[in-house]
Design a protein around this motif. Structure first.
Motif, PDB file in Angstrom:
ATOM      1  N   PRO A  99      -9.102   2.966  -3.706  1.00 58.48           N
ATOM      2  CA  PRO A  99      -8.088   2.334  -2.856  1.00 58.48           C
ATOM      3  C   PRO A  99      -8.022   0.810  -2.999  1.00 58.48           C
ATOM      4  O   PRO A  99      -6.969   0.219  -2.728  1.00 58.48           O
ATOM      5  N   ASP A 100      -9.119   0.159  -3.419  1.00 59.34           N
ATOM      6  CA  ASP A 100      -9.105  -1.289  -3.590  1.00 59.34           C
ATOM      7  C   ASP A 100      -8.300  -1.726  -4.805  1.00 59.34           C
ATOM      8  O   ASP A 100      -7.821  -2.870  -4.861  1.00 59.34           O
ATOM      9  N   GLN A 101      -8.161  -0.865  -5.800  1.00 60.62           N
ATOM     10  CA  GLN A 101      -7.604  -1.291  -7.073  1.00 60.62           C
ATOM     11  C   GLN A 101      -6.078  -1.427  -7.017  1.00 60.62           C
ATOM     12  O   GLN A 101      -5.384  -0.605  -6.422  1.00 60.62           O
ATOM     13  N   VAL A 102      -5.591  -2.480  -7.683  1.00 61.10           N
ATOM     14  CA  VAL A 102      -4.164  -2.750  -7.759  1.00 61.10           C
ATOM     15  C   VAL A 102      -3.665  -2.308  -9.130  1.00 61.10           C
ATOM     16  O   VAL A 102      -4.278  -2.614 -10.149  1.00 61.10           O
ATOM     17  N   HIS A 103      -2.552  -1.618  -9.147  1.00 61.92           N
ATOM     18  CA  HIS A 103      -2.062  -1.072 -10.410  1.00 61.92           C
ATOM     19  C   HIS A 103      -0.542  -1.049 -10.417  1.00 61.92           C
ATOM     20  O   HIS A 103       0.118  -1.158  -9.382  1.00 61.92           O
ATOM     21  N   ARG A 104       0.025  -0.874 -11.599  1.00 61.84           N
ATOM     22  CA  ARG A 104       1.463  -0.694 -11.737  1.00 61.84           C
ATOM     23  C   ARG A 104       1.730   0.071 -13.027  1.00 61.84           C
ATOM     24  O   ARG A 104       0.959   0.000 -13.982  1.00 61.84           O
ATOM     25  N   ILE A 105       2.820   0.816 -13.060  1.00 64.97           N
ATOM     26  CA  ILE A 105       3.232   1.543 -14.252  1.00 64.97           C
ATOM     27  C   ILE A 105       4.136   0.649 -15.088  1.00 64.97           C
ATOM     28  O   ILE A 105       5.074   0.032 -14.560  1.00 64.97           O
ATOM     29  N   ILE A 106       3.864   0.573 -16.370  1.00 66.43           N
ATOM     30  CA  ILE A 106       4.685  -0.233 -17.275  1.00 66.43           C
ATOM     31  C   ILE A 106       5.726   0.642 -17.955  1.00 66.43           C
ATOM     32  O   ILE A 106       6.903   0.286 -18.040  1.00 66.43           O
ATOM     33  N   THR A 108       4.014  15.068 -17.979  1.00 68.08           N
ATOM     34  CA  THR A 108       3.676  16.018 -16.923  1.00 68.08           C
ATOM     35  C   THR A 108       2.362  15.547 -16.336  1.00 68.08           C
ATOM     36  O   THR A 108       1.356  15.425 -17.046  1.00 68.08           O
ATOM     37  N   VAL A 109       2.374  15.236 -15.045  1.00 68.93           N
ATOM     38  CA  VAL A 109       1.182  14.701 -14.407  1.00 68.93           C
ATOM     39  C   VAL A 109       0.930  15.421 -13.089  1.00 68.93           C
ATOM     40  O   VAL A 109       1.855  15.694 -12.327  1.00 68.93           O
ATOM     41  N   SER A 110      -0.306  15.773 -12.869  1.00 76.01           N
ATOM     42  CA  SER A 110      -0.731  16.313 -11.576  1.00 76.01           C
ATOM     43  C   SER A 110      -1.459  15.203 -10.828  1.00 76.01           C
ATOM     44  O   SER A 110      -2.322  14.525 -11.395  1.00 76.01           O
ATOM     45  N   ALA A 111      -1.088  15.016  -9.575  1.00 79.44           N
ATOM     46  CA  ALA A 111      -1.672  13.934  -8.783  1.00 79.44           C
ATOM     47  C   ALA A 111      -2.220  14.495  -7.482  1.00 79.44           C
ATOM     48  O   ALA A 111      -1.579  15.322  -6.833  1.00 79.44           O
ATOM     49  N   TRP A 112      -3.426  14.069  -7.131  1.00 80.27           N
ATOM     50  CA  TRP A 112      -3.968  14.435  -5.836  1.00 80.27           C
ATOM     51  C   TRP A 112      -4.681  13.216  -5.243  1.00 80.27           C
ATOM     52  O   TRP A 112      -5.141  12.340  -5.966  1.00 80.27           O
ATOM     53  N   ALA A 113      -4.719  13.172  -3.945  1.00 77.51           N
ATOM     54  CA  ALA A 113      -5.314  12.031  -3.252  1.00 77.51           C
ATOM     55  C   ALA A 113      -6.010  12.520  -1.991  1.00 77.51           C
ATOM     56  O   ALA A 113      -5.575  13.488  -1.361  1.00 77.51           O
ATOM     57  N   ILE A 114      -7.075  11.815  -1.645  1.00 79.40           N
ATOM     58  CA  ILE A 114      -7.881  12.242  -0.494  1.00 79.40           C
ATOM     59  C   ILE A 114      -8.501  11.014   0.156  1.00 79.40           C
ATOM     60  O   ILE A 114      -8.897  10.066  -0.523  1.00 79.40           O
ATOM     61  N   ASN A 115      -8.562  11.000   1.470  1.00 79.41           N
ATOM     62  CA  ASN A 115      -9.132   9.838   2.157  1.00 79.41           C
ATOM     63  C   ASN A 115     -10.634   9.998   2.365  1.00 79.41           C
ATOM     64  O   ASN A 115     -11.208  11.060   2.098  1.00 79.41           O
ATOM     65  N   VAL A 128       0.857  -1.182   0.000  1.00 79.71           N
ATOM     66  CA  VAL A 128       0.000   0.000   0.000  1.00 79.71           C
ATOM     67  C   VAL A 128       0.889   1.227   0.000  1.00 79.71           C
ATOM     68  O   VAL A 128       1.702   1.427   0.903  1.00 79.71           O
ATOM     69  N   ASN A 129       0.751   2.050  -1.033  1.00 76.86           N
ATOM     70  CA  ASN A 129       1.539   3.272  -1.154  1.00 76.86           C
ATOM     71  C   ASN A 129       0.877   4.371  -0.325  1.00 76.86           C
ATOM     72  O   ASN A 129      -0.238   4.791  -0.612  1.00 76.86           O
ATOM     73  N   PRO A 172       3.443  -3.868  -8.454  1.00 75.49           N
ATOM     74  CA  PRO A 172       2.023  -3.605  -8.183  1.00 75.49           C
ATOM     75  C   PRO A 172       1.814  -3.030  -6.794  1.00 75.49           C
ATOM     76  O   PRO A 172       2.531  -3.354  -5.850  1.00 75.49           O
ATOM     77  N   GLU A 173       0.802  -2.163  -6.675  1.00 78.11           N
ATOM     78  CA  GLU A 173       0.512  -1.549  -5.385  1.00 78.11           C
ATOM     79  C   GLU A 173      -0.931  -1.063  -5.347  1.00 78.11           C
ATOM     80  O   GLU A 173      -1.607  -0.975  -6.376  1.00 78.11           O
ATOM     81  N   ARG A 174      -1.379  -0.790  -4.144  1.00 77.63           N
ATOM     82  CA  ARG A 174      -2.615  -0.060  -3.927  1.00 77.63           C
ATOM     83  C   ARG A 174      -2.254   1.285  -3.308  1.00 77.63           C
ATOM     84  O   ARG A 174      -1.143   1.469  -2.818  1.00 77.63           O
ATOM     85  N   HIS A 175      -3.200   2.221  -3.325  1.00 81.38           N
ATOM     86  CA  HIS A 175      -2.992   3.480  -2.626  1.00 81.38           C
ATOM     87  C   HIS A 175      -3.794   3.476  -1.331  1.00 81.38           C
ATOM     88  O   HIS A 175      -4.780   2.746  -1.194  1.00 81.38           O
ATOM     89  N   ASP A 176      -3.382   4.317  -0.389  1.00 77.66           N
ATOM     90  CA  ASP A 176      -4.059   4.328   0.911  1.00 77.66           C
ATOM     91  C   ASP A 176      -5.258   5.268   0.923  1.00 77.66           C
ATOM     92  O   ASP A 176      -5.877   5.473   1.950  1.00 77.66           O
ATOM     93  N   ARG A 177      -5.588   5.847  -0.241  1.00 77.60           N
ATOM     94  CA  ARG A 177      -6.736   6.747  -0.338  1.00 77.60           C
ATOM     95  C   ARG A 177      -7.166   6.839  -1.798  1.00 77.60           C
ATOM     96  O   ARG A 177      -6.561   6.235  -2.669  1.00 77.60           O
ATOM     97  N   HIS A 178      -8.224   7.564  -2.069  1.00 73.82           N
ATOM     98  CA  HIS A 178      -8.685   7.753  -3.442  1.00 73.82           C
ATOM     99  C   HIS A 178      -7.658   8.623  -4.170  1.00 73.82           C
ATOM    100  O   HIS A 178      -7.297   9.700  -3.691  1.00 73.82           O
ATOM    101  N   SER A 179      -7.198   8.174  -5.318  1.00 83.36           N
ATOM    102  CA  SER A 179      -6.140   8.890  -6.028  1.00 83.36           C
ATOM    103  C   SER A 179      -6.587   9.288  -7.426  1.00 83.36           C
ATOM    104  O   SER A 179      -7.319   8.547  -8.097  1.00 83.36           O
ATOM    105  N   PHE A 180      -6.120  10.456  -7.849  1.00 89.18           N
ATOM    106  CA  PHE A 180      -6.526  11.040  -9.127  1.00 89.18           C
ATOM    107  C   PHE A 180      -5.291  11.563  -9.837  1.00 89.18           C
ATOM    108  O   PHE A 180      -4.396  12.137  -9.203  1.00 89.18           O
TER     109      PHE A 180
END
Length: 297
Positions: A77-84, A90-97, A10-11, A40-48
């Motif tokens: 947060p349930d979803q498992v993903h990885r970057i290939i 250029t990416v903007s990322a935000w996350a919220i619990n 979990v990231n 592969p990882e999950r995030h600890d909150r909703h990520s965008f």
């Protein structure tokens, strides 16, 4: 090759003030070796993620996406993903619990999960970019007395824009038929209780409906029965654990609510078309292109 790990990592997003949300804009050039990002990882909150420039190749729950800018990506947060791979991004990322999300937004996000990446037109992309820039400025003003409230409000505004983009691609709530409304309510309960509730009658009772009527609504709306959706959701979680962890089949079965793990093995084989161990062996090589579609109920 897949790392030997005890469970799905979990990231935890950086959160200096334990505020429950974070936001940043990052520029990446092409990297031939991604290191831990490839795992592969999950995030600890909703990520965008707002992909403003470049392209990203990533895998979310066994489905591979080639995403080109401008685009927005939401991950539960349930979803498992990885970057290939990625190139000149250029990416903007935000996350919220959950605690900091507006309750109505949290419910809507559960309804659109799993969500595919959305391509943006120039006008919408510009709106997202401006909103992100403003939110980042609020994030930097840490001495403001209302810093937390301002950041929370603007992060929620960004989430609202993402949800709106998803809703634009589907029927609006006020246009849903009775059958679609029942199916929507079933999906909400399934997302939260698929480990505890395994029978169609369990869901019918929660919705105060007869089992035949619930099944009629779901089948007419989706083309599949209630049992099908329950099994698909359970087996998706089993696939995640088989591929992304080293838990034994018995441990995975127990975690998913099955004390009789031989029965669970037979169920997995029936739904997935192969035994759990065959699935794990087949998917050891992460460089392989997966053809298994994500759960779409």
């Amino acid at each position: 090759m897949r790392k030997n790990i005890g469970s799905i990592p979990v990231n935890k997003f950086g959160d200096e003030f334990n505020s429950g949300f974070t936001i940043e804009r990052i520029d990446f050039e092409y990297l031939p070796y991604l290191g831990d990002w490839e795992q592969p990882e999950r995030h600890d909150r909703h990520s965008f993620f707002l992909l403003e420039k470049g392209a990203v190749n990533m895998e979310i729950d066994f489905h591979r996406y080639e995403i080109h800018s401008p685009a927005v990506i939401y991950m539960h947060p349930d979803q498992v993903h990885r970057i290939i791979s990625f190139e000149k991004v250029t990416v903007s990322a935000w996350a919220i619990n959950d605690e900091n999300l507006k309750p109505e937004y949290l419910k809507l996000l559960e309804n659109i999960t799993p969500a595919s990446p959305i391509s943006l037109n120039i006008e919408t992309s510009a709106l997202f970019s401006e909103a992100v820039s403003l939110c980042i400025k609020f994030a930097e003003r840490k001495m403001d007395r209302l810093h937390h409230s301002l950041l929370k409000d603007h992060c929620n505004a960004l989430v609202g824009l993402v949800i709106s983009s998803h809703l634009d691609q589907s029927s609006s709530a006020d246009k849903l038929s009775r059958l679609e409304l029942v199916t929507k309510a079933f999906r909400e309960i399934l997302a939260l209780h698929f480990i505890q509730l395994k029978r169609p009658t369990d869901y019918a009772k929660r919705l105060h409906l007869s089992t035949p009527y619930l099944n009629e609504c779901v089948k007419n709306t989706t083309g599949h029965s209630v049992s099908y959706h329950i099994q698909q959701r359970v087996i998706l979680e089993a696939k995640r654990l088989l591929y992304h962890s080293d838990h034994s089949l018995k441990e995975i079965a127990a975690a998913l609510g099955y004390d009789d793990y031989p029965y669970f093995s037979r169920l997995f084989t029936k739904v997935a078309g192969m035994t759990p161990l065959a699935f794990r062996a087949k998917n050891l090589d992460q460089s392989k292109v997966y053809t298994v579609s994500p759960y779409t109920a």
